[in-house]
Design a protein around this motif. Structure first.
Motif, PDB file in Angstrom:
ATOM      1  N   THR A 240       0.831  -1.203   0.000  1.00  0.00           N
ATOM      2  CA  THR A 240       0.000   0.000   0.000  1.00  0.00           C
ATOM      3  C   THR A 240       0.863   1.249   0.000  1.00  0.00           C
ATOM      4  OG1 THR A 240      -1.856  -1.083   1.097  1.00  0.00           O
ATOM      5  CG2 THR A 240      -1.705   1.312   1.325  1.00  0.00           C
ATOM      6  N   TRP A 241       1.853   1.277   0.873  1.00  0.00           N
ATOM      7  CA  TRP A 241       2.727   2.450   0.941  1.00  0.00           C
ATOM      8  C   TRP A 241       3.522   2.609  -0.345  1.00  0.00           C
ATOM      9  CZ3 TRP A 241       7.938   3.351   0.602  1.00  0.00           C
ATOM     10  CH2 TRP A 241       8.360   4.630   0.988  1.00  0.00           C
ATOM     11  N   LEU A 242       4.019   1.498  -0.889  1.00  0.00           N
ATOM     12  CA  LEU A 242       4.847   1.561  -2.086  1.00  0.00           C
ATOM     13  C   LEU A 242       4.066   2.132  -3.265  1.00  0.00           C
ATOM     14  CD1 LEU A 242       7.678   0.767  -3.178  1.00  0.00           C
ATOM     15  CD2 LEU A 242       6.688  -1.436  -3.820  1.00  0.00           C
ATOM     16  N   TYR A 243       2.849   1.667  -3.455  1.00  0.00           N
ATOM     17  CA  TYR A 243       2.057   2.103  -4.601  1.00  0.00           C
ATOM     18  C   TYR A 243       1.373   3.455  -4.362  1.00  0.00           C
ATOM     19  CZ  TYR A 243       2.448  -2.200  -7.335  1.00  0.00           C
ATOM     20  OH  TYR A 243       2.915  -3.248  -8.103  1.00  0.00           O
ATOM     21  N   ARG A 244       0.969   3.704  -3.137  1.00  0.00           N
ATOM     22  CA  ARG A 244       0.227   4.942  -2.862  1.00  0.00           C
ATOM     23  C   ARG A 244       1.151   6.133  -2.640  1.00  0.00           C
ATOM     24  NH1 ARG A 244      -3.672   4.759   2.153  1.00  0.00           N
ATOM     25  NH2 ARG A 244      -4.851   3.423   0.730  1.00  0.00           N
ATOM     26  N   GLN A 245       2.223   5.933  -1.871  1.00  0.00           N
ATOM     27  CA  GLN A 245       3.083   7.036  -1.489  1.00  0.00           C
ATOM     28  C   GLN A 245       4.332   7.145  -2.357  1.00  0.00           C
ATOM     29  OE1 GLN A 245       2.151   9.177   0.762  1.00  0.00           O
ATOM     30  NE2 GLN A 245       0.344   8.081   1.458  1.00  0.00           N
ATOM     31  N   TRP A 246       5.089   6.056  -2.442  1.00  0.00           N
ATOM     32  CA  TRP A 246       6.392   6.153  -3.084  1.00  0.00           C
ATOM     33  C   TRP A 246       6.306   6.275  -4.595  1.00  0.00           C
ATOM     34  CZ3 TRP A 246       9.186   3.302  -6.630  1.00  0.00           C
ATOM     35  CH2 TRP A 246      10.506   3.702  -6.790  1.00  0.00           C
ATOM     36  N   LEU A 247       5.578   5.396  -5.272  1.00  0.00           N
ATOM     37  CA  LEU A 247       5.608   5.334  -6.732  1.00  0.00           C
ATOM     38  C   LEU A 247       5.164   6.635  -7.393  1.00  0.00           C
ATOM     39  CD1 LEU A 247       6.152   3.701  -9.282  1.00  0.00           C
ATOM     40  CD2 LEU A 247       3.842   2.748  -9.105  1.00  0.00           C
ATOM     41  N   PRO A 248       4.023   7.235  -7.014  1.00  0.00           N
ATOM     42  CA  PRO A 248       3.609   8.458  -7.705  1.00  0.00           C
ATOM     43  C   PRO A 248       4.560   9.635  -7.498  1.00  0.00           C
ATOM     44  CG  PRO A 248       1.760   7.461  -6.540  1.00  0.00           C
ATOM     45  CD  PRO A 248       3.002   6.775  -6.060  1.00  0.00           C
ATOM     46  N   GLN A 249       5.360   9.598  -6.422  1.00  0.00           N
ATOM     47  CA  GLN A 249       6.271  10.707  -6.134  1.00  0.00           C
ATOM     48  C   GLN A 249       7.710  10.425  -6.567  1.00  0.00           C
ATOM     49  OE1 GLN A 249       5.877  12.152  -2.057  1.00  0.00           O
ATOM     50  NE2 GLN A 249       3.849  11.242  -1.924  1.00  0.00           N
ATOM     51  N   SER A 250       7.938   9.257  -7.136  1.00  0.00           N
ATOM     52  CA  SER A 250       9.308   8.818  -7.401  1.00  0.00           C
ATOM     53  C   SER A 250       9.844   9.287  -8.743  1.00  0.00           C
ATOM     54  CB  SER A 250       9.369   7.283  -7.359  1.00  0.00           C
ATOM     55  OG  SER A 250       8.611   6.737  -8.435  1.00  0.00           O
ATOM     56  N   GLY A 251       8.953   9.661  -9.654  1.00  0.00           N
ATOM     57  CA  GLY A 251       9.393   9.944 -11.013  1.00  0.00           C
ATOM     58  C   GLY A 251       9.645   8.685 -11.820  1.00  0.00           C
ATOM     59  N   GLU A 252       9.280   7.526 -11.279  1.00  0.00           N
ATOM     60  CA  GLU A 252       9.508   6.241 -11.936  1.00  0.00           C
ATOM     61  C   GLU A 252       8.222   5.709 -12.557  1.00  0.00           C
ATOM     62  OE1 GLU A 252      12.343   4.804 -12.368  1.00  0.00           O
ATOM     63  OE2 GLU A 252      13.649   5.858 -10.967  1.00  0.00           O
ATOM     64  N   GLU A 253       8.405   4.743 -13.460  1.00  0.00           N
ATOM     65  CA  GLU A 253       7.294   4.102 -14.160  1.00  0.00           C
ATOM     66  C   GLU A 253       7.419   2.595 -13.991  1.00  0.00           C
ATOM     67  OE1 GLU A 253       3.977   4.635 -16.950  1.00  0.00           O
ATOM     68  OE2 GLU A 253       5.247   6.083 -15.928  1.00  0.00           O
ATOM     69  N   PRO A 254       6.344   1.887 -13.610  1.00  0.00           N
ATOM     70  CA  PRO A 254       6.466   0.430 -13.452  1.00  0.00           C
ATOM     71  C   PRO A 254       6.658  -0.268 -14.789  1.00  0.00           C
ATOM     72  CG  PRO A 254       4.185   1.104 -13.208  1.00  0.00           C
ATOM     73  CD  PRO A 254       4.993   2.363 -13.290  1.00  0.00           C
ATOM     74  N   ALA A 255       7.457  -1.317 -14.777  1.00  0.00           N
ATOM     75  CA  ALA A 255       7.687  -2.118 -15.979  1.00  0.00           C
ATOM     76  C   ALA A 255       6.545  -3.112 -16.176  1.00  0.00           C
ATOM     77  CB  ALA A 255       9.019  -2.860 -15.868  1.00  0.00           C
ATOM     78  N   ASP A 256       6.493  -3.675 -17.363  1.00  0.00           N
ATOM     79  CA  ASP A 256       5.440  -4.635 -17.695  1.00  0.00           C
ATOM     80  C   ASP A 256       5.830  -6.023 -17.187  1.00  0.00           C
ATOM     81  OD1 ASP A 256       3.064  -5.550 -18.692  1.00  0.00           O
ATOM     82  OD2 ASP A 256       3.809  -5.825 -20.729  1.00  0.00           O
ATOM     83  N   GLN A 257       6.001  -6.115 -15.877  1.00  0.00           N
ATOM     84  CA  GLN A 257       6.319  -7.366 -15.205  1.00  0.00           C
ATOM     85  C   GLN A 257       5.573  -7.394 -13.878  1.00  0.00           C
ATOM     86  OE1 GLN A 257      10.506  -8.396 -14.777  1.00  0.00           O
ATOM     87  NE2 GLN A 257      11.062  -6.950 -16.386  1.00  0.00           N
ATOM     88  N   PRO A 258       5.264  -8.573 -13.357  1.00  0.00           N
ATOM     89  CA  PRO A 258       4.578  -8.642 -12.065  1.00  0.00           C
ATOM     90  C   PRO A 258       5.486  -8.267 -10.906  1.00  0.00           C
ATOM     91  CG  PRO A 258       5.107 -10.836 -12.844  1.00  0.00           C
ATOM     92  CD  PRO A 258       5.445  -9.903 -13.971  1.00  0.00           C
ATOM     93  N   ALA A 259       4.881  -7.869  -9.797  1.00  0.00           N
ATOM     94  CA  ALA A 259       5.634  -7.608  -8.575  1.00  0.00           C
ATOM     95  C   ALA A 259       6.278  -8.906  -8.088  1.00  0.00           C
ATOM     96  CB  ALA A 259       4.716  -7.038  -7.504  1.00  0.00           C
ATOM     97  N   ARG A 260       7.399  -8.749  -7.368  1.00  0.00           N
ATOM     98  CA  ARG A 260       8.133  -9.912  -6.868  1.00  0.00           C
ATOM     99  C   ARG A 260       8.308  -9.801  -5.358  1.00  0.00           C
ATOM    100  NH1 ARG A 260      13.496  -9.812 -10.830  1.00  0.00           N
ATOM    101  NH2 ARG A 260      12.424  -9.334 -12.801  1.00  0.00           N
ATOM    102  N   GLU A 261       8.470 -10.948  -4.727  1.00  0.00           N
ATOM    103  CA  GLU A 261       8.902 -11.007  -3.334  1.00  0.00           C
ATOM    104  C   GLU A 261      10.077 -11.957  -3.246  1.00  0.00           C
ATOM    105  OE1 GLU A 261       4.494 -10.259  -1.323  1.00  0.00           O
ATOM    106  OE2 GLU A 261       5.653 -12.039  -0.767  1.00  0.00           O
TER     107      GLU A 261
END
Length: 285
Positions: A240-261
């Motif tokens: 939740t924090w990664l997608y809601r807070q960090w990603l929109p403010q990071s200047g980055e764009e997600p790649a066309d791959q699934p999330a990993r753990e």
């Protein structure tokens, strides 16, 4: 800072295009692929970005839009309940009545006859304040042996048990092996029974697929990495924090791959409070 602001604004415009697609005809909801294409996001990440930026899932937006239109038809036009249900895309008047009562607190006929209820819905919960550290790194190409899993993500542990038995029989359970799972769907947006994930582990060249285990070659990838300490059941807060807070403010764009753990230590030999998981979001180069 300016780049981060522009990125957040760009995300907002793109999500708005998906919302417009939903609103165009709530009785005929668009597919995931159509919404992701409208927003120019990968389908792997669209649901999470949508939810973290809007505070609800596309399905919840659709339900809200349907009920909003239904309320207007009832109170402004005085239409029969069955007619409103049909126009708003519900399969039956009974299904519409249940949904309307759950949202508005009264059945649609009473809402219509009483001219509305004149009270707002409860306010949203306070914003979460948890903070994490994110690092960006280059991950080399990886070769995984993977077993697919369909269903709730918490059950992937039993899939790993099967994978480890397969690997142990082939001498692949070495200290160098990494255990990396792939998660294709947002659990808040996709029905539990339809969630797609894969339990994976790194293997050397020459290992072949067998017994339901397939071989995946992941390309070299830039990753945003967040390390979480604690039970796996609590990882959703990190997402939740990664997608809601960090990603929109990071200047980055997600790649066309699934999330990993990436599971960094052995849950069988440590208490849950000590489990370490690297939540990894693939990024475009």
């Amino acid at each position: 800072m300016a780049a981060k602001l522009l990125t957040r604004q760009d995300y907002g415009r793109r999500i708005a295009r998906a919302i417009a697609l939903i609103a165009a005809d709530p009785a005929r909801p668009p597919s995931l692929e159509a919404m992701a294409e409208a927003a120019a996001f990968s389908p792997f990440h669209f649901h999470r970005i949508y939810r973290e930026l809007t505070g609800e899932t596309p399905a919840e937006t659709l339900a809200r839009e349907r009920l909003s239109r239904a309320a207007a038809m009832l109170v402004r036009q005085g239409l029969p309940v069955a007619a409103v249900a049909k126009r708003c895309g519900y399969g039956s008047a009974a299904a519409f009545t249940r949904a309307f009562r759950a949202a508005y607190g009264v059945p649609p006929a009473a809402y219509r006859d009483g001219g509305g209820i004149g009270a707002p819905l409860p306010p949203p919960a306070p914003e979460e304040t948890g903070m994490f550290e994110v690092t960006i790194r280059e991950e080399p190409a990886l070769r995984l042996a993977a077993l697919p899993h369909r269903g709730k993500y918490e059950a992937i542990g039993t899939v790993y048990d099967r994978l480890m038995a397969w690997a142990g029989a082939r001498g692949l359970m070495t200290p160098e092996a990494r255990f990396i799972a792939l998660y294709h769907d947002d659990p808040h947006s996709v029905p539990e029974k339809d969630l797609r994930s894969e339990a994976g582990m790194t293997v050397p060249p020459g290992v072949e697929a067998s017994e339901g285990v397939r071989i995946l070659d992941l390309p070299a990838t830039r990753l945003a990495v967040l390390v979480f300490r604690g039970p796996y059941a609590e990882l959703e807060g990190a997402y939740t924090w990664l997608y809601r807070q960090w990603l929109p403010q990071s200047g980055e764009e997600p790649a066309d791959q699934p999330a990993r753990e990436d599971y960094l230590n052995d849950p069988r030999s440590l208490p849950p409070s000590e489990w370490l998981t690297a939540v990894m979001l693939p990024l475009r180069s």
